[in-house]
Structures are given as C-alpha cells and as structure tokens.
Write a protein that holds these residues in place. Sequence first.
Motif, PDB file in Angstrom:
ATOM      1  N   SER A  27      25.561-194.290 -17.017  1.00  0.00           N
ATOM      2  CA  SER A  27      25.416-194.490 -15.577  1.00  0.00           C
ATOM      3  C   SER A  27      25.827-193.204 -14.874  1.00  0.00           C
ATOM      4  CB  SER A  27      26.275-195.669 -15.126  1.00  0.00           C
ATOM      5  OG  SER A  27      27.644-195.342 -15.255  1.00  0.00           O
ATOM      6  N   ASN A  28      25.747-193.212 -13.558  1.00  0.00           N
ATOM      7  CA  ASN A  28      26.067-191.990 -12.818  1.00  0.00           C
ATOM      8  C   ASN A  28      27.575-191.799 -12.650  1.00  0.00           C
ATOM      9  OD1 ASN A  28      26.505-194.012 -11.034  1.00  0.00           O
ATOM     10  ND2 ASN A  28      25.096-193.264  -9.459  1.00  0.00           N
ATOM     11  N   ARG A  29      28.378-192.612 -13.285  1.00  0.00           N
ATOM     12  CA  ARG A  29      29.825-192.414 -13.255  1.00  0.00           C
ATOM     13  C   ARG A  29      30.222-191.341 -14.252  1.00  0.00           C
ATOM     14  NH1 ARG A  29      33.304-197.779 -12.733  1.00  0.00           N
ATOM     15  NH2 ARG A  29      32.855-198.104 -10.538  1.00  0.00           N
ATOM     16  N   VAL A  30      31.165-190.521 -13.843  1.00  0.00           N
ATOM     17  CA  VAL A  30      31.683-189.468 -14.711  1.00  0.00           C
ATOM     18  C   VAL A  30      32.794-190.063 -15.561  1.00  0.00           C
ATOM     19  CG1 VAL A  30      32.817-187.219 -14.763  1.00  0.00           C
ATOM     20  CG2 VAL A  30      31.115-187.720 -13.002  1.00  0.00           C
ATOM     21  N   GLN A  31      32.750-189.812 -16.846  1.00  0.00           N
ATOM     22  CA  GLN A  31      33.777-190.322 -17.746  1.00  0.00           C
ATOM     23  C   GLN A  31      35.019-189.436 -17.632  1.00  0.00           C
ATOM     24  OE1 GLN A  31      33.384-193.131 -19.592  1.00  0.00           O
ATOM     25  NE2 GLN A  31      31.386-193.358 -18.621  1.00  0.00           N
ATOM     26  N   LEU A  32      36.154-190.046 -17.312  1.00  0.00           N
ATOM     27  CA  LEU A  32      37.402-189.305 -17.140  1.00  0.00           C
ATOM     28  C   LEU A  32      38.475-189.897 -18.039  1.00  0.00           C
ATOM     29  CD1 LEU A  32      37.448-189.176 -13.233  1.00  0.00           C
ATOM     30  CD2 LEU A  32      36.698-187.370 -14.782  1.00  0.00           C
ATOM     31  N   ASP A  33      39.387-189.028 -18.447  1.00  0.00           N
ATOM     32  CA  ASP A  33      40.517-189.527 -19.236  1.00  0.00           C
ATOM     33  C   ASP A  33      41.467-190.287 -18.314  1.00  0.00           C
ATOM     34  OD1 ASP A  33      42.852-187.640 -18.400  1.00  0.00           O
ATOM     35  OD2 ASP A  33      41.144-186.287 -18.806  1.00  0.00           O
ATOM     36  N   ALA A  34      42.391-191.061 -18.899  1.00  0.00           N
ATOM     37  CA  ALA A  34      43.288-191.931 -18.143  1.00  0.00           C
ATOM     38  C   ALA A  34      44.168-191.149 -17.169  1.00  0.00           C
ATOM     39  CB  ALA A  34      44.143-192.751 -19.108  1.00  0.00           C
ATOM     40  N   GLU A  35      44.667-189.985 -17.582  1.00  0.00           N
ATOM     41  CA  GLU A  35      45.562-189.195 -16.716  1.00  0.00           C
ATOM     42  C   GLU A  35      44.832-188.737 -15.457  1.00  0.00           C
ATOM     43  OE1 GLU A  35      48.003-184.963 -16.769  1.00  0.00           O
ATOM     44  OE2 GLU A  35      47.387-185.848 -18.675  1.00  0.00           O
ATOM     45  N   THR A  36      43.602-188.229 -15.614  1.00  0.00           N
ATOM     46  CA  THR A  36      42.819-187.764 -14.475  1.00  0.00           C
ATOM     47  C   THR A  36      42.468-188.935 -13.568  1.00  0.00           C
ATOM     48  OG1 THR A  36      41.920-185.991 -15.852  1.00  0.00           O
ATOM     49  CG2 THR A  36      40.761-186.458 -13.800  1.00  0.00           C
ATOM     50  N   GLN A  37      42.109-190.066 -14.154  1.00  0.00           N
ATOM     51  CA  GLN A  37      41.811-191.253 -13.353  1.00  0.00           C
ATOM     52  C   GLN A  37      43.023-191.646 -12.506  1.00  0.00           C
ATOM     53  OE1 GLN A  37      40.547-194.315 -16.076  1.00  0.00           O
ATOM     54  NE2 GLN A  37      38.428-193.585 -16.141  1.00  0.00           N
ATOM     55  N   SER A  38      44.194-191.610 -13.120  1.00  0.00           N
ATOM     56  CA  SER A  38      45.427-191.969 -12.410  1.00  0.00           C
ATOM     57  C   SER A  38      45.686-191.005 -11.252  1.00  0.00           C
ATOM     58  CB  SER A  38      46.600-191.976 -13.383  1.00  0.00           C
ATOM     59  OG  SER A  38      47.801-192.249 -12.709  1.00  0.00           O
TER      60      SER A  38
END
Length: 176
Positions: free
Chosen positions: A155-166
């Motif tokens: 999908s058009n969502r960028v996959q981010l690691d948990a730390e960056t998401q936080s």
Amino acid sequence: MKDILIVDGYNMIGDWGELKQLKDKHQLIDARDRLIELLAEYQAYSQYKIIVVFDAYQVPGVATKEKQHDVEIIYTRVKETADECIEALTMDKIQKYGRLTRITVATSDMAEQSVIFGNGALRMPASELFTAVRESQRQITQTVNKDYARQRKFSNRVQLDAETQSKLENMRRGLK
C-alpha cells in the motif's frame, strides 16, 4: 494470426449444465447470451479468436454475422445447418491461413467431428471446452486475488521500524 476456435453454439448449450437448464426453462436467448459471455472471457484468456455458429435451419431469414464482447457470432441462413456452416467456414479458414493457424472446432457431434478432422481441423468435444473455460475462470480468479493481495501488501504506507513510529507519533501528539 491467432488460432481459431469455431464453436457449435447449440451443441454447447445442450451439453453444459448451466446453459442446458436455461434452455430447458425456455430461456434460449439467455442461454445463448451466457455462452457468449463465457466464451468472451475464455477468448481473452486463451488468445483464441472465437467464432460461434448458431443454427437457424428452421428460422426464416438470411444469414447474419455480428460481434458481441469481441466474439464473432454467425446465425446460419434458412435451410442451412450449423454443421454445414461450420464445415464451409473451416475449409475457408484452412484455405485462407493454411497450416500457420490452428483451426479447432468445438462440437460433440461425432459425424461433424469426423468431417472437420478430415478437412484438416482439430476437434474438441463440448465437455473438453467446458473444462477449459472453467479452468480459465479459475486461473483468472487466482490472478486477480494474487494481484489484490500484492496491492494490499504494498500500500502507499511507508514501512517504519517501531522506534521511528513512536517518535513520529509523539511529534504528532506534540510530545517530546
């Protein structure tokens, strides 16, 4: 030139369960339309050029040709059977394209199979065409489902690691 599949329309309607039920309920036009829809899908999948011949032997009028869903449809002229039309059409296509194009006739009429085979065309019983059409539907469904799953995965969502998401979530909420 694509390979050509010439189909005895009423022979398929008399053999395929779904179409036979429509015919038996006096819905012959619906059975013809459904056959044409199924063959159009099969044509797109198989790369055959499909010609369907319907017998108008006892129906007054002239022979007609039309196209529906890119499938060529021939209604025979009065006092001409579908078998006669198919035999002439087969010979015409063989003479026109020679051996560079494979001509196949779908019918379960054994006498007709012998004649067209003798003329140099291949033969395919109604049950074999039914199986090929159903298999093409299965393959199309499988491909569509696979493409849908792939689109959902990417999908058009960028996959981010948990730390960056936080960190981004904290920024969104105005937290440090």
